[in-house]
Each structure stands twice: as C-alpha cells, then as structure tokens.
Scaffold this motif. Structure first.
Motif, short mmCIF file in Angstrom:
data_model
loop_
_atom_site.label_atom_id
_atom_site.label_comp_id
_atom_site.label_asym_id
_atom_site.label_seq_id
_atom_site.Cartn_x
_atom_site.Cartn_y
_atom_site.Cartn_z
N LEU A 20 0.84 -1.38 -0.02
CA LEU A 20 0.03 -0.06 -0.14
C LEU A 20 0.72 1.49 -0.09
O LEU A 20 1.57 1.62 1.03
CB LEU A 20 -1.38 0.25 1.29
N ALA A 27 -0.21 -9.83 4.92
CA ALA A 27 -1.12 -10.96 5.52
C ALA A 27 -1.05 -11.68 5.41
O ALA A 27 -1.87 -12.95 6.64
CB ALA A 27 -2.36 -10.65 4.19
N PRO A 46 -10.03 -14.34 14.02
CA PRO A 46 -10.23 -13.43 13.96
C PRO A 46 -10.45 -12.75 12.74
O PRO A 46 -9.68 -12.77 12.01
CB PRO A 46 -10.13 -12.69 14.93
N SER A 49 -7.36 -11.86 10.32
CA SER A 49 -6.05 -12.62 10.51
C SER A 49 -5.40 -13.77 9.26
O SER A 49 -4.53 -14.22 9.44
CB SER A 49 -6.35 -13.95 11.51
N GLY A 50 -6.18 -13.44 8.37
CA GLY A 50 -5.71 -13.63 6.68
C GLY A 50 -6.52 -14.59 6.42
O GLY A 50 -5.77 -15.28 5.21
N THR A 53 -7.21 -13.47 2.43
CA THR A 53 -6.22 -14.14 1.69
C THR A 53 -5.80 -15.46 1.60
O THR A 53 -5.49 -15.63 0.33
CB THR A 53 -5.22 -13.05 1.87
P1 ADP Z 1 -10.36 -11.76 7.60
O1 ADP Z 1 -10.13 -12.82 5.97
O2 ADP Z 1 -9.49 -13.45 8.56
O3 ADP Z 1 -10.64 -11.19 7.68
P2 ADP Z 1 -7.56 -10.86 5.12
O4 ADP Z 1 -7.06 -12.58 4.65
O5 ADP Z 1 -8.86 -10.08 4.80
O6 ADP Z 1 -8.21 -10.73 6.81
O7 ADP Z 1 -6.89 -9.92 5.69
C1 ADP Z 1 -5.87 -9.88 6.35
C2 ADP Z 1 -4.89 -8.46 6.73
O8 ADP Z 1 -4.59 -8.28 5.22
C3 ADP Z 1 -5.33 -7.71 7.25
O9 ADP Z 1 -4.88 -6.58 7.81
C4 ADP Z 1 -5.89 -6.60 5.93
O10 ADP Z 1 -6.44 -5.02 5.53
C5 ADP Z 1 -5.48 -7.02 4.89
N1 ADP Z 1 -5.29 -6.95 3.68
C6 ADP Z 1 -6.77 -7.92 2.72
N2 ADP Z 1 -6.26 -8.01 1.40
C7 ADP Z 1 -5.65 -6.26 1.13
C8 ADP Z 1 -5.19 -5.91 0.51
N3 ADP Z 1 -6.30 -6.17 -0.95
N4 ADP Z 1 -4.65 -4.76 0.03
C9 ADP Z 1 -4.09 -4.65 1.58
N5 ADP Z 1 -4.11 -5.12 2.90
C10 ADP Z 1 -4.83 -6.10 2.49
#
Ligand code: ADP
Length: 236
Positions: A20, A27, A46, A49-50, A53
């Motif tokens: 970013l 992640a 939670p 937590s990744g 991703t």
């Molecule tokens: P969960 O599915 O467990 O809620 P995520 O995989 O969505 O977790 O997110 C894990 C981390 O990666 C978080 O800190 C989130 O803000 C960050 N994140 C997820 N997708 C993106 C993205 N496209 N760009 C930047 N940060 C991301």
C-alpha cells in the motif's frame, strides 16, 4: 484415501505481502498446509487474521509473494494467468457469502454457465445443470429466476454451479454469512452430506465457531500464521 495418495493441496511457507504505497502489509506470513482428497477443513480466525487472503491463494485467485503451492501435484506458483484461469474453471468450485448469481436468468442457465467456458454444447450443459439441481433438491424450481428464490435456495443454486464441473475441491468463503440460523445449518448439513456421501473435498472459511463445527479438521489463523490444526468430532 490410502496414506500413499498425494495431497490435493500442498502449500509450503506461503507468504502474501500487500503493498500500500510505501507500506507493506504481510497478510499471510509463512503458512504451510497439506489437505488430502476427501477432507472437510474449516479455516477459522478473527477478522483480519489472513483467512480470506489464504483462501484466495488456495483458490488460485491470487499469487504467493513467496513459498510454493502444489495443487493436485501441479506447481501453481509457476503457472501463467491463462493456465490458472483454466485450472480454476475445471478443478475448483467456489461458493461465496453473496451467492453471485445472475438474477434475471433461470437457475438452470446460472448452473450451466461454467460449462460454457469448457466448450460443452448447450443441450449437454442444460442436462448436467438440471441433474445437479435435482440432486440438490431444486428439481421443482428449474424455470425460476434466481431472484425468485429464498436465500437458502439461492445458495443451493450457487453450490450446484460450483459442483457442475465436477471439481476436485469446493472452496466456500463465509457461505452462510447472509443466511439466518436455521438456513445456515441446512446449508452446512448439505456440505457435510456432499463430503461424506460423495467424497467432495471442502475447504470452508468462517469466523463462526458453530459453522466450523461441521468440519472434521479445524485450521486456525492469527496474525497471518496458522496457530492450530486439529481434528474434531463434528456437529450434527
Ligand atoms: P480475514 O479474512 O481473516 O478477515 P484478510 O485476509 O482479509 O483477513 O486480511 C488480512 C490482512 O491483510 C488485514 O490486515 C487486511 O487489512 C490486509 N489486506 C487484505 N486484503 C488486502 C489488500 N487487497 N490490500 C492491502 N491489505 C489487505
């Protein structure tokens, strides 16, 4: 499955780092997981937590920043975009919280759509779609448009669409997130039956403990790491 059969999923030291601007967001931070054919795995943890991703990595929707991923022994981290798209269409079925159906299209045409990309003729596409919808209890709704159905019925249509290509694995991301409690449990009972009776491998992402309870294996994420991987007695 015999102990000698190769894993369906073999992901090792997987990292996913988002950029970013100047900031790097790790992640997923070195996750390793093997899943055998026929397993039913819940990925929990939670928010943030990744999980999502990691699910995108497993579904070949996104690339690893580093590490290796073999799916059915194929080195996913080395495939081209086109090869990944083909593999997703043929080998992985996706089910999402928001159903993602075409609303003014009959449910048969919704379910038949993934077969279009495989070059299968219309009559055969419709035959397979009807057969799958009948198996999932929607045989009396074939001519309905998806926006004429309840949430639970729409998710069944989405599951039929995910299964019509006979994929090696079903990936479900919070599939009950838009459903009431009773319907959620009906959908989870359906997943359980598909896994138990048809041997379909299922990987489910959820933050709800009682939904995870339908899976045999629980993999817990925290801060981008797998912190627990256990077998459990299942619900229902
Ligand atoms: P969960 O599915 O467990 O809620 P995520 O995989 O969505 O977790 O997110 C894990 C981390 O990666 C978080 O800190 C989130 O803000 C960050 N994140 C997820 N997708 C993106 C993205 N496209 N760009 C930047 N940060 C991301």
């Amino acid at each position: 499955m015999s102990p000698e059969s190769p894993p369906l999923i073999d992901i090792a030291d997987a990292w996913k780092v988002y950029h970013l601007g100047e900031v790097q967001v790790p992640a997923v931070r070195g996750a390793s997981l093997r899943v055998m054919p026929g397993e039913f795995v819940a990925i929990t943890g939670p928010s943030g937590s990744g999980k999502s991703t990691f699910m995108h990595l497993l579904g070949c929707l996104d690339r690893l920043s580093s590490g290796t991923y073999r799916f059915e022994e194929r080195p996913i981290h080395q495939l081209s975009k086109l090869e990944l798209a083909r593999l997703r269409n043929q080998r992985i079925g996706f089910v999402f919280q928001s159903f993602n159906l075409l609303s003014r299209t009959t449910i048969v045409d919704n379910v038949a759509l993934p077969l279009l990309y495989q070059g299968i003729k219309k009559r055969e596409r419709r035959r397979r779609a009807c057969e799958m919808l009948e198996r999932l209890g929607l045989g009396d709704r074939l001519r309905h448009h998806s926006n004429q159905l309840s949430g639970g019925q729409q998710q069944r249509v989405a599951i039929a669409r995910a299964l019509v290509t006979q994929p090696a694995m079903l990936l479900a991301d919070e599939p009950t997130g838009n459903l009431d409690t009773k319907t959620s449990h009906e959908i989870m009972t359906l997943f359980q039956a598909l896994n138990r009776d048809d041997g379909i491998t299922i990987v489910l992402v959820t933050h709800e403990v009682d939904i995870a309870g339908y899976a045999r294996r629980h993999v817990a994420f925290r801060d981008g790491l797998i912190v627990q991987d256990v077998m459990q007695a299942t619900a229902a």
